[in-house]
Design a protein around this motif. Structure first.
Motif, PDB file in Angstrom:
ATOM      1  N   MET A 152       7.949  -5.708 -14.550  1.00 36.37           N
ATOM      2  CA  MET A 152       7.051  -5.538 -13.411  1.00 36.37           C
ATOM      3  C   MET A 152       6.432  -6.882 -13.024  1.00 36.37           C
ATOM      4  O   MET A 152       6.103  -7.693 -13.879  1.00 36.37           O
ATOM      5  N   SER A 153       6.260  -7.081 -11.728  1.00 35.67           N
ATOM      6  CA  SER A 153       5.703  -8.332 -11.229  1.00 35.67           C
ATOM      7  C   SER A 153       4.626  -8.051 -10.187  1.00 35.67           C
ATOM      8  O   SER A 153       4.472  -6.919  -9.716  1.00 35.67           O
ATOM      9  N   GLY A 154       3.920  -9.106  -9.830  1.00 34.52           N
ATOM     10  CA  GLY A 154       2.923  -9.004  -8.787  1.00 34.52           C
ATOM     11  C   GLY A 154       3.123 -10.095  -7.759  1.00 34.52           C
ATOM     12  O   GLY A 154       3.730 -11.137  -8.039  1.00 34.52           O
ATOM     13  N   ILE A 155       2.637  -9.844  -6.548  1.00 28.54           N
ATOM     14  CA  ILE A 155       2.665 -10.858  -5.500  1.00 28.54           C
ATOM     15  C   ILE A 155       1.233 -11.124  -5.058  1.00 28.54           C
ATOM     16  O   ILE A 155       0.503 -10.191  -4.687  1.00 28.54           O
ATOM     17  N   TYR A 156       0.830 -12.379  -5.142  1.00 35.74           N
ATOM     18  CA  TYR A 156      -0.490 -12.811  -4.705  1.00 35.74           C
ATOM     19  C   TYR A 156      -0.339 -13.559  -3.393  1.00 35.74           C
ATOM     20  O   TYR A 156       0.503 -14.456  -3.278  1.00 35.74           O
ATOM     21  N   ILE A 157      -1.132 -13.198  -2.383  1.00 34.35           N
ATOM     22  CA  ILE A 157      -1.069 -13.843  -1.073  1.00 34.35           C
ATOM     23  C   ILE A 157      -2.420 -14.490  -0.793  1.00 34.35           C
ATOM     24  O   ILE A 157      -3.443 -13.800  -0.686  1.00 34.35           O
ATOM     25  N   HIS A 158      -2.414 -15.817  -0.704  1.00 29.30           N
ATOM     26  CA  HIS A 158      -3.665 -16.561  -0.519  1.00 29.30           C
ATOM     27  C   HIS A 158      -3.956 -16.739   0.970  1.00 29.30           C
ATOM     28  O   HIS A 158      -3.154 -17.326   1.704  1.00 29.30           O
ATOM     29  N   ILE A 159      -5.108 -16.228   1.401  1.00 30.43           N
ATOM     30  CA  ILE A 159      -5.541 -16.362   2.791  1.00 30.43           C
ATOM     31  C   ILE A 159      -6.610 -17.456   2.824  1.00 30.43           C
ATOM     32  O   ILE A 159      -7.754 -17.234   2.436  1.00 30.43           O
ATOM     33  N   PRO A 160      -6.256 -18.654   3.289  1.00 29.89           N
ATOM     34  CA  PRO A 160      -7.122 -19.831   3.110  1.00 29.89           C
ATOM     35  C   PRO A 160      -8.136 -20.043   4.236  1.00 29.89           C
ATOM     36  O   PRO A 160      -8.266 -21.151   4.772  1.00 29.89           O
ATOM     37  N   VAL A 192       7.978  -4.973  -7.963  1.00 31.87           N
ATOM     38  CA  VAL A 192       6.633  -5.407  -7.613  1.00 31.87           C
ATOM     39  C   VAL A 192       5.685  -4.208  -7.743  1.00 31.87           C
ATOM     40  O   VAL A 192       5.886  -3.180  -7.086  1.00 31.87           O
ATOM     41  N   GLU A 193       4.662  -4.353  -8.603  1.00 32.80           N
ATOM     42  CA  GLU A 193       3.724  -3.251  -8.797  1.00 32.80           C
ATOM     43  C   GLU A 193       2.346  -3.527  -8.209  1.00 32.80           C
ATOM     44  O   GLU A 193       1.539  -2.608  -8.072  1.00 32.80           O
ATOM     45  N   THR A 194       2.077  -4.806  -7.855  1.00 31.47           N
ATOM     46  CA  THR A 194       0.785  -5.134  -7.255  1.00 31.47           C
ATOM     47  C   THR A 194       0.979  -6.149  -6.116  1.00 31.47           C
ATOM     48  O   THR A 194       1.820  -7.043  -6.201  1.00 31.47           O
ATOM     49  N   HIS A 242      -0.547 -20.150  -7.066  1.00 34.28           N
ATOM     50  CA  HIS A 242       0.233 -20.419  -8.274  1.00 34.28           C
ATOM     51  C   HIS A 242       1.228 -19.282  -8.540  1.00 34.28           C
ATOM     52  O   HIS A 242       0.961 -18.127  -8.194  1.00 34.28           O
ATOM     53  N   SER A 243       2.339 -19.631  -9.174  1.00 34.38           N
ATOM     54  CA  SER A 243       3.352 -18.656  -9.577  1.00 34.38           C
ATOM     55  C   SER A 243       3.701 -18.870 -11.035  1.00 34.38           C
ATOM     56  O   SER A 243       3.536 -19.972 -11.581  1.00 34.38           O
ATOM     57  N   PHE A 244       4.228 -17.807 -11.676  1.00 31.38           N
ATOM     58  CA  PHE A 244       4.576 -17.881 -13.095  1.00 31.38           C
ATOM     59  C   PHE A 244       5.751 -16.950 -13.353  1.00 31.38           C
ATOM     60  O   PHE A 244       5.743 -15.794 -12.921  1.00 31.38           O
ATOM     61  N   ASP A 245       6.789 -17.457 -14.049  1.00 35.90           N
ATOM     62  CA  ASP A 245       7.955 -16.626 -14.342  1.00 35.90           C
ATOM     63  C   ASP A 245       8.205 -16.460 -15.837  1.00 35.90           C
ATOM     64  O   ASP A 245       9.270 -16.005 -16.252  1.00 35.90           O
ATOM     65  N   GLY A 246       7.220 -16.804 -16.647  1.00 32.73           N
ATOM     66  CA  GLY A 246       7.372 -16.681 -18.096  1.00 32.73           C
ATOM     67  C   GLY A 246       7.674 -18.007 -18.762  1.00 32.73           C
ATOM     68  O   GLY A 246       7.289 -18.236 -19.912  1.00 32.73           O
ATOM     69  N   GLU A 247       8.369 -18.888 -18.059  1.00 36.45           N
ATOM     70  CA  GLU A 247       8.728 -20.195 -18.609  1.00 36.45           C
ATOM     71  C   GLU A 247       8.261 -21.351 -17.729  1.00 36.45           C
ATOM     72  O   GLU A 247       8.104 -22.468 -18.217  1.00 36.45           O
ATOM     73  N   TRP A 255      -3.267 -11.565 -17.428  1.00 34.19           N
ATOM     74  CA  TRP A 255      -3.724 -11.740 -18.810  1.00 34.19           C
ATOM     75  C   TRP A 255      -2.673 -11.313 -19.835  1.00 34.19           C
ATOM     76  O   TRP A 255      -2.665 -11.803 -20.958  1.00 34.19           O
ATOM     77  N   LEU A 256      -1.776 -10.411 -19.413  1.00 30.02           N
ATOM     78  CA  LEU A 256      -0.731  -9.961 -20.327  1.00 30.02           C
ATOM     79  C   LEU A 256       0.554 -10.771 -20.175  1.00 30.02           C
ATOM     80  O   LEU A 256       1.560 -10.453 -20.795  1.00 30.02           O
ATOM     81  N   GLY A 257       0.501 -11.822 -19.360  1.00 32.72           N
ATOM     82  CA  GLY A 257       1.631 -12.743 -19.269  1.00 32.72           C
ATOM     83  C   GLY A 257       2.799 -12.257 -18.440  1.00 32.72           C
ATOM     84  O   GLY A 257       3.927 -12.726 -18.612  1.00 32.72           O
ATOM     85  N   LYS A 258       2.565 -11.324 -17.495  1.00 28.81           N
ATOM     86  CA  LYS A 258       3.646 -10.860 -16.635  1.00 28.81           C
ATOM     87  C   LYS A 258       3.930 -11.894 -15.543  1.00 28.81           C
ATOM     88  O   LYS A 258       3.110 -12.743 -15.239  1.00 28.81           O
ATOM     89  N   THR A 259       5.112 -11.795 -14.950  1.00 25.72           N
ATOM     90  CA  THR A 259       5.476 -12.737 -13.903  1.00 25.72           C
ATOM     91  C   THR A 259       4.763 -12.384 -12.593  1.00 25.72           C
ATOM     92  O   THR A 259       4.456 -11.222 -12.333  1.00 25.72           O
ATOM     93  N   TYR A 260       4.505 -13.393 -11.788  1.00 31.25           N
ATOM     94  CA  TYR A 260       3.914 -13.163 -10.479  1.00 31.25           C
ATOM     95  C   TYR A 260       4.312 -14.290  -9.539  1.00 31.25           C
ATOM     96  O   TYR A 260       4.621 -15.405  -9.957  1.00 31.25           O
ATOM     97  N   LEU A 261       4.303 -13.963  -8.257  1.00 31.43           N
ATOM     98  CA  LEU A 261       4.666 -14.910  -7.213  1.00 31.43           C
ATOM     99  C   LEU A 261       3.435 -15.187  -6.368  1.00 31.43           C
ATOM    100  O   LEU A 261       2.806 -14.257  -5.863  1.00 31.43           O
ATOM    101  N   GLY A 262       3.081 -16.464  -6.228  1.00 33.85           N
ATOM    102  CA  GLY A 262       1.923 -16.842  -5.439  1.00 33.85           C
ATOM    103  C   GLY A 262       2.361 -17.396  -4.095  1.00 33.85           C
ATOM    104  O   GLY A 262       3.112 -18.380  -4.026  1.00 33.85           O
ATOM    105  N   ILE A 263       1.895 -16.772  -3.022  1.00 34.82           N
ATOM    106  CA  ILE A 263       2.286 -17.139  -1.662  1.00 34.82           C
ATOM    107  C   ILE A 263       1.090 -17.767  -0.954  1.00 34.82           C
ATOM    108  O   ILE A 263      -0.020 -17.231  -0.993  1.00 34.82           O
ATOM    109  N   GLY A 264       1.317 -18.898  -0.274  1.00 36.42           N
ATOM    110  CA  GLY A 264       0.250 -19.528   0.492  1.00 36.42           C
ATOM    111  C   GLY A 264      -0.205 -20.836  -0.114  1.00 36.42           C
ATOM    112  O   GLY A 264       0.107 -21.151  -1.274  1.00 36.42           O
ATOM    113  N   PRO A 265      -0.968 -21.639   0.645  1.00 40.27           N
ATOM    114  CA  PRO A 265      -1.441 -22.932   0.133  1.00 40.27           C
ATOM    115  C   PRO A 265      -2.327 -22.757  -1.082  1.00 40.27           C
ATOM    116  O   PRO A 265      -3.194 -21.900  -1.105  1.00 40.27           O
TER     117      PRO A 265
END
Length: 381
Positions: free
Chosen positions: A1-9, A52-54, A270-275, A257-267
């Motif tokens: 499961m992953s999440g997508i974060y969208i930054h509205i600047p 994508v769960e969030t 941050h993103s994280f894929d485990g490695e 906090w549990l170290g799942k992958t997530y994609l960060g969109i926008g200026p």
């Protein structure tokens, strides 16, 4: 499961304490939304086999977007990624946006729900006028209460932010802030100590003597008041700054906090894929221009084994899930376990940490000091 974060600047005005990336110039809002959409389309192959769960709209102030703009962004996620049924979709919002003339128009909150928003995170910070003025918040105390009163008519899953350790805030006023939140029957509260970040207005005001410096001892005392009060009212302090009723923990934040992958969109996202960890440029104009040219404006670092161990210790000590010695042995090796046992001994003796079922956790006494304790447990290369 992953999440997508969208930054509205974007923000209407700058809070004195904030060092997040944002701009008060809203003229590029449409261009930014188009760039966010294009970045999501460009990066869809980064989560090829992930559900994508969030979806989380953070900022900045996402509630400055129109419903149509938010809907376009949500639809882009569905068009390019595999999304679970009923994902958690959170929108950060400011009280003044939720009680504005736009918000008072017919079906405003119902339209939020219609486009998929099912969780609101409202930046209250304080219910007192003097605190809001000191922080230069865009809303006032009346709007703080009115927006919650209106939002709870439509949303069940609501979180609010509260800040403690504000100069001049007595323990009595802090207790009243907490009680007001409880009186609304909210299921989740995120609460943070006011920190003085470099290059902020608050930092300059303190240096000039315009505002008293933050009192760390009082902040710690107010943190313990917060924990005691909320736990007595059925909240679980599942992460140092987060308190939720059962069933209302933030799925988005928990995944971090549990170290799942997530994609960060926008200026600045941050993103994280485990490695690998990557982050986008902190400049709106350069971000938009780069995305329009088909170039992702980010930097990437590959995390070493030691980096991953240190991150796990940092996040684990902040949560109710703690740091698993078995997981450390499996993922990092017995030498890391031996090091952790050695470094943690003094904190165990001081009553700041304790071991339970093979997991290292902070005690009530040590919780406020978790980040400092974690830094002493880091494996140094």
């Amino acid at each position: 499961m992953s999440g997508i974060y969208i930054h509205i600047p974007f923000c209407k005005q700058a809070c004195h304490y904030c060092d997040f990336h944002f701009s008060t110039q809203l003229g590029k809002k449409e261009a930014m939304v188009n760039a966010l959409i294009k970045e999501m389309e460009q990066r869809k192959e980064e989560l090829p086999n992930e559900l994508v769960e969030t979806i989380y709209f953070g900022g900045g102030t996402p509630s400055v977007l129109s419903n149509d703009e938010i809907e376009r962004l949500i639809q882009t996620v569905y068009n390019n990624y595999k999304v679970i049924d009923q994902p958690e979709i959170t929108l950060e919002a400011n009280p003044d946006d939720l009680v504005s003339s736009r918000a008072q128009s017919r079906d405003f909150f119902a339209n939020y729900i219609k486009i998929g928003i099912n969780r609101l995170s409202i930046g209250i910070q304080s219910f007192f006028e003097e605190d809001l003025r000191l922080m230069n918040r865009a809303h006032n105390a009346t709007e703080a209460e009115n927006c919650i009163r209106e939002a709870t008519k439509y949303f069940d899953n609501i979180s609010i932010d509260l800040i403690y350790g504000i100069p001049g805030m007595s323990n009595g006023r802090w207790k009243t802030n907490i009680q007001k939140a409880l009186d609304f029957g909210l299921p989740h509260i995120s609460s943070y100590a006011l920190t003085v970040e470099p290059r902020t207005a608050l930092k300059k005001f303190i240096e000039k003597g315009v505002v008293p410096d933050v009192d760390d001892e009082q902040a710690q005392e107010q943190f313990h008041i917060l924990v005691d009060t909320l736990e007595a009212n059925g909240f679980v302090n599942y992460e140092i700054s987060n308190f939720g009723k059962l069933g209302y923990f933030s799925k988005n934040n928990t995944s971090y906090w549990l170290g799942k992958t997530y994609l960060g969109i926008g200026p600045s996202a941050h993103s994280f894929d485990g490695e690998h960890r990557s982050w986008n440029i902190r400049n709106n104009n350069k971000y938009i221009k780069s995305i329009e040219e088909g170039v992702l404006p980010n930097e990437t670092e590959t995390l070493t084994q030691t980096d991953r161990y240190n991150e796990y210790v940092m996040t684990g000590l902040r949560t109710i899930w703690g740091v698993s010695l078995e997981r450390i042995a499996t993922e990092f090796g017995t030498n890391y376990v031996e090091y952790l046992n050695q470094q943690s001994q003094k904190f165990l003796e001081q009553g700041l940490l304790h071991l339970s079922e093979g997991k290292l956790l902070t005690t009530k006494k040590g919780k406020f000091l978790a980040d400092g304790i974690a830094s002493d447990l880091f494996f140094l290369r």
